[in-house]
Motif scaffolding. Sequence first.
Motif, PDB file in Angstrom:
ATOM      1  N   PRO A  75       0.838  -1.203   0.000  1.00 57.72           N
ATOM      2  CA  PRO A  75       0.000   0.000   0.000  1.00 57.72           C
ATOM      3  C   PRO A  75       0.875   1.256   0.000  1.00 57.72           C
ATOM      4  O   PRO A  75       1.946   1.282   0.622  1.00 57.72           O
ATOM      5  CB  PRO A  75      -0.796  -0.130   1.303  1.00 57.72           C
ATOM      6  CG  PRO A  75      -0.862  -1.609   1.543  1.00 57.72           C
ATOM      7  CD  PRO A  75       0.460  -2.136   1.077  1.00 57.72           C
ATOM      8  N   ALA A  76       0.430   2.272  -0.713  1.00 55.94           N
ATOM      9  CA  ALA A  76       1.244   3.475  -0.892  1.00 55.94           C
ATOM     10  C   ALA A  76       1.667   4.099   0.433  1.00 55.94           C
ATOM     11  O   ALA A  76       2.756   4.674   0.544  1.00 55.94           O
ATOM     12  CB  ALA A  76       0.479   4.494  -1.736  1.00 55.94           C
ATOM     13  N   LEU A  77       0.836   3.987   1.459  1.00 54.65           N
ATOM     14  CA  LEU A  77       1.140   4.596   2.753  1.00 54.65           C
ATOM     15  C   LEU A  77       1.808   3.624   3.718  1.00 54.65           C
ATOM     16  O   LEU A  77       1.960   3.942   4.907  1.00 54.65           O
ATOM     17  CB  LEU A  77      -0.151   5.134   3.386  1.00 54.65           C
ATOM     18  CG  LEU A  77      -0.803   6.329   2.694  1.00 54.65           C
ATOM     19  CD1 LEU A  77      -2.142   6.661   3.345  1.00 54.65           C
ATOM     20  CD2 LEU A  77       0.120   7.541   2.739  1.00 54.65           C
ATOM     21  N   TYR A  78       2.219   2.453   3.231  1.00 53.33           N
ATOM     22  CA  TYR A  78       2.752   1.428   4.129  1.00 53.33           C
ATOM     23  C   TYR A  78       3.839   1.980   5.051  1.00 53.33           C
ATOM     24  O   TYR A  78       3.833   1.729   6.259  1.00 53.33           O
ATOM     25  CB  TYR A  78       3.299   0.261   3.311  1.00 53.33           C
ATOM     26  CG  TYR A  78       3.837  -0.883   4.142  1.00 53.33           C
ATOM     27  CD1 TYR A  78       3.020  -1.947   4.506  1.00 53.33           C
ATOM     28  CD2 TYR A  78       5.163  -0.907   4.567  1.00 53.33           C
ATOM     29  CE1 TYR A  78       3.504  -3.001   5.270  1.00 53.33           C
ATOM     30  CE2 TYR A  78       5.657  -1.952   5.336  1.00 53.33           C
ATOM     31  CZ  TYR A  78       4.826  -2.989   5.683  1.00 53.33           C
ATOM     32  OH  TYR A  78       5.314  -4.022   6.445  1.00 53.33           O
ATOM     33  N   ASP A  79       4.787   2.720   4.509  1.00 58.72           N
ATOM     34  CA  ASP A  79       5.905   3.211   5.313  1.00 58.72           C
ATOM     35  C   ASP A  79       5.530   4.372   6.225  1.00 58.72           C
ATOM     36  O   ASP A  79       6.332   4.791   7.055  1.00 58.72           O
ATOM     37  CB  ASP A  79       7.065   3.621   4.400  1.00 58.72           C
ATOM     38  CG  ASP A  79       7.788   2.416   3.821  1.00 58.72           C
ATOM     39  OD1 ASP A  79       7.747   1.344   4.452  1.00 58.72           O
ATOM     40  OD2 ASP A  79       8.385   2.540   2.736  1.00 58.72           O
ATOM     41  N   SER A  80       4.304   4.895   6.075  1.00 58.83           N
ATOM     42  CA  SER A  80       3.842   5.981   6.934  1.00 58.83           C
ATOM     43  C   SER A  80       2.938   5.486   8.054  1.00 58.83           C
ATOM     44  O   SER A  80       2.577   6.253   8.951  1.00 58.83           O
ATOM     45  CB  SER A  80       3.068   7.011   6.104  1.00 58.83           C
ATOM     46  OG  SER A  80       3.900   7.564   5.100  1.00 58.83           O
ATOM     47  N   THR A  81       2.575   4.218   8.002  1.00 59.69           N
ATOM     48  CA  THR A  81       1.670   3.675   9.000  1.00 59.69           C
ATOM     49  C   THR A  81       2.387   2.666   9.890  1.00 59.69           C
ATOM     50  O   THR A  81       3.546   2.311   9.641  1.00 59.69           O
ATOM     51  CB  THR A  81       0.476   2.965   8.328  1.00 59.69           C
ATOM     52  OG1 THR A  81       0.946   1.798   7.640  1.00 59.69           O
ATOM     53  CG2 THR A  81      -0.226   3.891   7.343  1.00 59.69           C
ATOM     54  N   THR A  82       1.680   2.209  10.897  1.00 59.61           N
ATOM     55  CA  THR A  82       2.210   1.150  11.765  1.00 59.61           C
ATOM     56  C   THR A  82       1.219   0.001  11.893  1.00 59.61           C
ATOM     57  O   THR A  82       1.419  -0.904  12.702  1.00 59.61           O
ATOM     58  CB  THR A  82       2.530   1.705  13.165  1.00 59.61           C
ATOM     59  OG1 THR A  82       1.394   2.401  13.679  1.00 59.61           O
ATOM     60  CG2 THR A  82       3.724   2.636  13.113  1.00 59.61           C
ATOM     61  N   LYS A  83       0.170   0.020  11.101  1.00 62.15           N
ATOM     62  CA  LYS A  83      -0.858  -1.016  11.220  1.00 62.15           C
ATOM     63  C   LYS A  83      -0.477  -2.260  10.416  1.00 62.15           C
ATOM     64  O   LYS A  83       0.438  -2.237   9.575  1.00 62.15           O
ATOM     65  CB  LYS A  83      -2.204  -0.478  10.739  1.00 62.15           C
ATOM     66  CG  LYS A  83      -2.263  -0.119   9.261  1.00 62.15           C
ATOM     67  CD  LYS A  83      -3.631   0.458   8.920  1.00 62.15           C
ATOM     68  CE  LYS A  83      -3.703   0.866   7.456  1.00 62.15           C
ATOM     69  NZ  LYS A  83      -5.030   1.450   7.116  1.00 62.15           N
TER      70      LYS A  83
END
Length: 288
Positions: A75-83
């Motif tokens: 997912p595009a936001l993978y590195d911005s999330t912790t879920k």
Amino acid sequence: MTRFSSIIYFLLMFAVLSGCSKQSVSPTSQRAEEASNGNTGNNPNNNIVESKPAIVTPRVASISASIHGFGEALPALYDSTTKNYPLIIFLHGQGDIGNGTTDIYKVGREGIGKMVKNKTFPPNFNVQGKNYSFIVLLPQFDKWADAGDVNAMLDYAVKNYRVDQSRIYIVGFSMGGGITWLTGATEAAKIAAIVPISSASAINDKNAEALVSAKMPIWAFHNTQDTMVSVNYTKNNVAKVEALNPSIKPILTLFESEAHDAWNKACNPGYKQNNMNIYEWMLQYTRN
């Protein structure tokens, strides 16, 4: 071929899959550490609904005796999330067998692999009021593989990515469809649902019993007049399961066609039965 031209060829093949990504060829230590620690945190980005296509990267890794590389779609936001994210492992057919490096472009030629490569795989699915985005891994086999190879890919994924281990799904076509059936049977404790398409092999009674015992959700596809792989493989596999009176009845979908390409329609998010595509259908199910 000179050494220089070999390197150029290798890079071009990766570019076909990854869109010229400049990321490293193995998961970062930060990702691996987060996956190991199960760090979900209270990150506000965790609540943002994904709207951009997945980021696709070729990876070189010795996963098993048959897997030396794979495609990674995060997912595009993978590195911005912790879920943690649901996982699809997509298994290719015999025609896409390769060495995992210069042949890795082949895993982007069909089905889910083609969609993530072309950035047409939906970034978000809403099921029962909740939003989900998938990690998609595309292992490349260098020969006809087996369930043990897929299990090695699965274990690697859990160790190196933030995977929601209650939502791991296996989808495969042709050779990969047969392996999907077998993996569902032998690794049932880890898998929430399977989608075998145009299966090129049969399951035995023991496999069927394992699938039923595990209450494995199954949605199987085939073309009725497939001239390359008989539809009877899929019909017989489903019949073996149905004969054991499973609590979750397998779904059998047959398309009227002579082609060996049922995955084109089955993997299309626009194709729905009971108002659900295969992704929405899978996300209904979890494995505890």
